[in-house]
Design a protein around this motif. Structure first.
Motif, PDB file in Angstrom:
ATOM      1  N   PHE A  35     -24.587  18.288   7.099  1.00  0.00           N
ATOM      2  CA  PHE A  35     -24.285  19.188   5.989  1.00  0.00           C
ATOM      3  C   PHE A  35     -22.916  18.790   5.471  1.00  0.00           C
ATOM      4  O   PHE A  35     -21.915  18.885   6.185  1.00  0.00           O
ATOM      5  N   VAL A  36     -22.853  18.331   4.231  1.00  0.00           N
ATOM      6  CA  VAL A  36     -21.643  17.721   3.685  1.00  0.00           C
ATOM      7  C   VAL A  36     -21.088  18.573   2.553  1.00  0.00           C
ATOM      8  O   VAL A  36     -21.845  19.067   1.706  1.00  0.00           O
ATOM      9  N   THR A  37     -19.773  18.742   2.554  1.00  0.00           N
ATOM     10  CA  THR A  37     -19.092  19.456   1.469  1.00  0.00           C
ATOM     11  C   THR A  37     -18.010  18.563   0.879  1.00  0.00           C
ATOM     12  O   THR A  37     -17.212  17.991   1.614  1.00  0.00           O
ATOM     13  N   LEU A  38     -18.005  18.440  -0.453  1.00  0.00           N
ATOM     14  CA  LEU A  38     -16.979  17.683  -1.159  1.00  0.00           C
ATOM     15  C   LEU A  38     -16.347  18.577  -2.206  1.00  0.00           C
ATOM     16  O   LEU A  38     -17.036  19.378  -2.858  1.00  0.00           O
ATOM     17  N   ASN A  39     -15.037  18.435  -2.401  1.00  0.00           N
ATOM     18  CA  ASN A  39     -14.302  19.258  -3.356  1.00  0.00           C
ATOM     19  C   ASN A  39     -13.904  18.448  -4.586  1.00  0.00           C
ATOM     20  O   ASN A  39     -13.437  17.304  -4.467  1.00  0.00           O
ATOM     21  N   VAL A  40     -14.071  19.061  -5.755  1.00  0.00           N
ATOM     22  CA  VAL A  40     -13.673  18.411  -6.997  1.00  0.00           C
ATOM     23  C   VAL A  40     -12.152  18.294  -7.034  1.00  0.00           C
ATOM     24  O   VAL A  40     -11.433  19.193  -6.587  1.00  0.00           O
ATOM     25  N   ARG A  41     -11.675  17.198  -7.544  1.00  0.00           N
ATOM     26  CA  ARG A  41     -10.238  16.937  -7.625  1.00  0.00           C
ATOM     27  C   ARG A  41      -9.552  18.065  -8.401  1.00  0.00           C
ATOM     28  O   ARG A  41     -10.023  18.497  -9.462  1.00  0.00           O
ATOM     29  N   ASP A  42      -8.460  18.569  -7.847  1.00  0.00           N
ATOM     30  CA  ASP A  42      -7.679  19.662  -8.436  1.00  0.00           C
ATOM     31  C   ASP A  42      -8.482  20.958  -8.551  1.00  0.00           C
ATOM     32  O   ASP A  42      -8.105  21.862  -9.307  1.00  0.00           O
ATOM     33  N   GLU A  43      -9.596  21.050  -7.824  1.00  0.00           N
ATOM     34  CA  GLU A  43     -10.450  22.242  -7.840  1.00  0.00           C
ATOM     35  C   GLU A  43     -10.893  22.604  -9.257  1.00  0.00           C
ATOM     36  O   GLU A  43     -11.101  23.783  -9.594  1.00  0.00           O
ATOM     37  N   ALA A  44     -11.061  21.589 -10.093  1.00  0.00           N
ATOM     38  CA  ALA A  44     -11.462  21.826 -11.484  1.00  0.00           C
ATOM     39  C   ALA A  44     -12.917  22.316 -11.533  1.00  0.00           C
ATOM     40  O   ALA A  44     -13.807  21.665 -10.977  1.00  0.00           O
ATOM     41  N   PRO A  45     -13.195  23.440 -12.213  1.00  0.00           N
ATOM     42  CA  PRO A  45     -14.566  23.990 -12.255  1.00  0.00           C
ATOM     43  C   PRO A  45     -15.401  23.311 -13.334  1.00  0.00           C
ATOM     44  O   PRO A  45     -15.811  23.928 -14.332  1.00  0.00           O
ATOM     45  N   CYS A  86     -30.367   3.908   0.248  1.00  0.00           N
ATOM     46  CA  CYS A  86     -30.355   4.061   1.707  1.00  0.00           C
ATOM     47  C   CYS A  86     -31.709   4.631   2.128  1.00  0.00           C
ATOM     48  O   CYS A  86     -31.854   5.867   2.261  1.00  0.00           O
ATOM     49  N   PRO A  87     -32.730   3.779   2.323  1.00  0.00           N
ATOM     50  CA  PRO A  87     -34.078   4.264   2.635  1.00  0.00           C
ATOM     51  C   PRO A  87     -34.164   5.053   3.943  1.00  0.00           C
ATOM     52  O   PRO A  87     -35.150   5.773   4.157  1.00  0.00           O
ATOM     53  N   ASN A  88     -33.158   4.918   4.789  1.00  0.00           N
ATOM     54  CA  ASN A  88     -33.167   5.668   6.056  1.00  0.00           C
ATOM     55  C   ASN A  88     -32.741   7.119   5.880  1.00  0.00           C
ATOM     56  O   ASN A  88     -32.765   7.905   6.831  1.00  0.00           O
ATOM     57  N   VAL A  89     -32.338   7.492   4.662  1.00  0.00           N
ATOM     58  CA  VAL A  89     -31.827   8.843   4.391  1.00  0.00           C
ATOM     59  C   VAL A  89     -32.888   9.681   3.673  1.00  0.00           C
ATOM     60  O   VAL A  89     -33.517   9.216   2.720  1.00  0.00           O
ATOM     61  N   THR A  90     -33.058  10.911   4.146  1.00  0.00           N
ATOM     62  CA  THR A  90     -33.883  11.903   3.460  1.00  0.00           C
ATOM     63  C   THR A  90     -32.971  13.026   2.993  1.00  0.00           C
ATOM     64  O   THR A  90     -32.294  13.648   3.809  1.00  0.00           O
ATOM     65  N   VAL A  91     -32.922  13.254   1.677  1.00  0.00           N
ATOM     66  CA  VAL A  91     -32.100  14.352   1.168  1.00  0.00           C
ATOM     67  C   VAL A  91     -32.941  15.624   1.222  1.00  0.00           C
ATOM     68  O   VAL A  91     -34.084  15.651   0.773  1.00  0.00           O
ATOM     69  N   LEU A  92     -32.377  16.684   1.801  1.00  0.00           N
ATOM     70  CA  LEU A  92     -33.123  17.917   2.036  1.00  0.00           C
ATOM     71  C   LEU A  92     -32.812  18.997   1.014  1.00  0.00           C
ATOM     72  O   LEU A  92     -33.712  19.723   0.584  1.00  0.00           O
ATOM     73  N   ASP A  93     -31.565  19.138   0.632  1.00  0.00           N
ATOM     74  CA  ASP A  93     -31.194  20.182  -0.326  1.00  0.00           C
ATOM     75  C   ASP A  93     -29.777  19.918  -0.807  1.00  0.00           C
ATOM     76  O   ASP A  93     -29.039  19.126  -0.208  1.00  0.00           O
ATOM     77  N   ALA A  94     -29.395  20.599  -1.878  1.00  0.00           N
ATOM     78  CA  ALA A  94     -28.045  20.437  -2.413  1.00  0.00           C
ATOM     79  C   ALA A  94     -27.758  21.546  -3.423  1.00  0.00           C
ATOM     80  O   ALA A  94     -28.673  22.166  -3.964  1.00  0.00           O
ATOM     81  N   GLU A  95     -26.489  21.778  -3.679  1.00  0.00           N
ATOM     82  CA  GLU A  95     -26.051  22.696  -4.730  1.00  0.00           C
ATOM     83  C   GLU A  95     -24.709  22.228  -5.255  1.00  0.00           C
ATOM     84  O   GLU A  95     -23.807  21.890  -4.479  1.00  0.00           O
ATOM     85  N   ALA A  96     -24.610  22.165  -6.576  1.00  0.00           N
ATOM     86  CA  ALA A  96     -23.344  21.839  -7.229  1.00  0.00           C
ATOM     87  C   ALA A  96     -22.721  23.140  -7.719  1.00  0.00           C
ATOM     88  O   ALA A  96     -23.214  23.750  -8.666  1.00  0.00           O
ATOM     89  N   MET A  97     -21.680  23.596  -7.053  1.00  0.00           N
ATOM     90  CA  MET A  97     -20.917  24.746  -7.507  1.00  0.00           C
ATOM     91  C   MET A  97     -19.871  24.268  -8.524  1.00  0.00           C
ATOM     92  O   MET A  97     -19.648  23.058  -8.656  1.00  0.00           O
ATOM     93  N   PRO A  98     -19.248  25.182  -9.267  1.00  0.00           N
ATOM     94  CA  PRO A  98     -18.310  24.730 -10.305  1.00  0.00           C
ATOM     95  C   PRO A  98     -17.247  23.762  -9.811  1.00  0.00           C
ATOM     96  O   PRO A  98     -16.920  22.798 -10.514  1.00  0.00           O
ATOM     97  N   ASP A  99     -16.714  23.984  -8.602  1.00  0.00           N
ATOM     98  CA  ASP A  99     -15.591  23.171  -8.136  1.00  0.00           C
ATOM     99  C   ASP A  99     -15.846  22.453  -6.814  1.00  0.00           C
ATOM    100  O   ASP A  99     -14.925  21.875  -6.248  1.00  0.00           O
TER     101      ASP A  99
END
Length: 394
Positions: A35-45, A86-99
């Motif tokens: 489960f991966v979380t990435l933050n937008v630079r400068d928390e820009a929404p 990357c054929p070894n990867v299965t993406v299960l779900d995701a959500e893009a929040m504003p920031d």
């Protein structure tokens, strides 16, 4: 074998990362659920806006949801496209929040394909999508660079600095490794609840404010030290008692200050009762649980660290009946702390206070020691101004 210069660069990179973005050396990042979380630079929404109304069921027109910007939609498309590279990867779900962005994936083990490599490629794709939306002709620039040593000099590094343009995400990412299929489902539900959680925090911001450095006349360092010293085990082992007290001192907030989040009125309530389940009372657990729930129904606020399995059972009953309680936490609150899971909604509905005597440390799992339990149980008594055997006379 890495050279001394390469090792120095690695150490420098790691030192600059927030604790939550550092990798765990004991985790296998080549296979499993992530489960991966990435933050937008400068928390820009800039990935979208959250719309809808709290409590409207999923599927209805006004249900909480994210209206994606063009960039937010592209970020989701890049995530869905990971298996192409990357054929070894299965993406299960995701959500893009504003920031920020949350993604859940599964990796089959393939030699030299590390989670960092997968996320690295995703970040590159997202930055390129960002450049497309703001009009940076990065493809033309790349073609002009040519090949060989000249191109390598201008090669983008770490995706947070580039002569072509700004990166979309800050360097580094936070990961949580679900172990069981049940935990995977919990993460999927968390992803789907993001929009509603954001609306709750926006509409009830005051309920998620962390009150820091609060004084309590009856809670002092000496009280915490005596709680450890009074334990029969430590009383018989002076050396271990001294070590335990040092450990407590290293973790306590300076001057025994307290931090808490949630509804102030429950802290001020004069009718508070502690919940501590002792092994000696194990045969009377049903009696204790009944007394606690009855007292809570009658307007008393239950105070507990909910350490033992029995205490957690009673916590679940309090949650189910939507009865207010105060929970003593085993770690301090980070800068962006908010309750998780059902506790988030209980806090938003003014049914929960979380309080901590500890300074914050980053750990994926806090090791709750004997001395920490003693201190938190004593804090429950101090806050409630009652002994923990009150239920025996009820």
């Amino acid at each position: 074998m890495l050279t001394a210069a390469q090792m120095a660069m690695i150490r420098k990179k790691e030192a600059s990362l927030p604790e939550g973005h550092k990798r765990d050396p004991l985790t296998n990042y080549f296979e499993g659920y992530f489960f991966v979380t990435l933050n937008v630079r400068d928390e820009a929404p800039i990935l979208g806006t959250v719309e809808g109304r709290v409590g409207v069921p999923y599927g209805e027109a006004d249900a909480p949801h994210v209206r994606y910007t063009e960039l937010g939609q592209k970020v989701l498309e890049v995530w869905k496209g990971i298996p192409q590279y990357c054929p070894n990867v299965t993406v299960l779900d995701a959500e893009a929040m504003p920031d920020h962005f949350h993604g859940l994936l599964y990796m089959k083990k393939v030699e030299k394909v590390h989670l960092g490599r997968v996320v690295n490629g995703f970040m590159i794709g997202c930055t390129h999508a960002y450049w497309d939306t703001i009009g940076i002709a990065w493809r033309e620039m790349k073609n002009e660079e040519g090949t060989g040593a000249k191109a390598r000099v201008w090669q983008d590094r770490y995706h947070t600095r580039s002569y072509r343009g700004p990166a979309l995400f800050v360097r580094g990412y936070n990961d949580v490794v679900p172990i069981t299929q049940e935990e995977v489902q919990i993460k999927i539900e968390y992803i789907h609840s993001q929009a509603e959680r954001r609306l709750i925090k926006r509409d009830f911001h005051d309920r998620f404010h962390v009150f820091r450095h609060q004084h309590s006349r009856n809670w002092t360092v000496d009280v915490a030290m005596r709680a450890v010293a009074a334990d029969p085990f430590f009383a018989k082992n002076p050396d271990k008692r001294e070590l335990a007290q040092k450990n407590v001192l290293s973790r306590l907030n300076p001057d025994a200050l307290l931090d808490y989040i949630g509804n102030r009125q429950w802290m001020m309530n004069e009718r508070k009762l502690p919940l501590i389940c002792h092994r000696a009372d194990a045969n009377h657990f049903d009696e204790q649980a009944s007394a606690v729930i009855s007292a809570a129904r009658d307007g008393n606020v239950i105070v507990s660290a909910f350490i033992s399995a029995r205490e957690r059972e009673i916590k679940q009953l309090l949650m189910t009946e939507q009865l207010p309680f105060i929970e003593i936490m085993d770690n301090g609150f980070s800068t962006k702390y908010k309750p998780v899971g059902k506790a988030f909604y209980a806090c938003g509905e003014n049914r929960l206070v979380q309080i901590t005597p500890w300074s914050y440390i980053y750990q994926k799992e806090i090791q709750v020691t004997r001395e920490m339990c003693l201190v938190m149980n004593e804090l429950a008594r101090v806050i409630s101004k009652n002994d923990d055997d009150w239920w025996k006379g009820s």
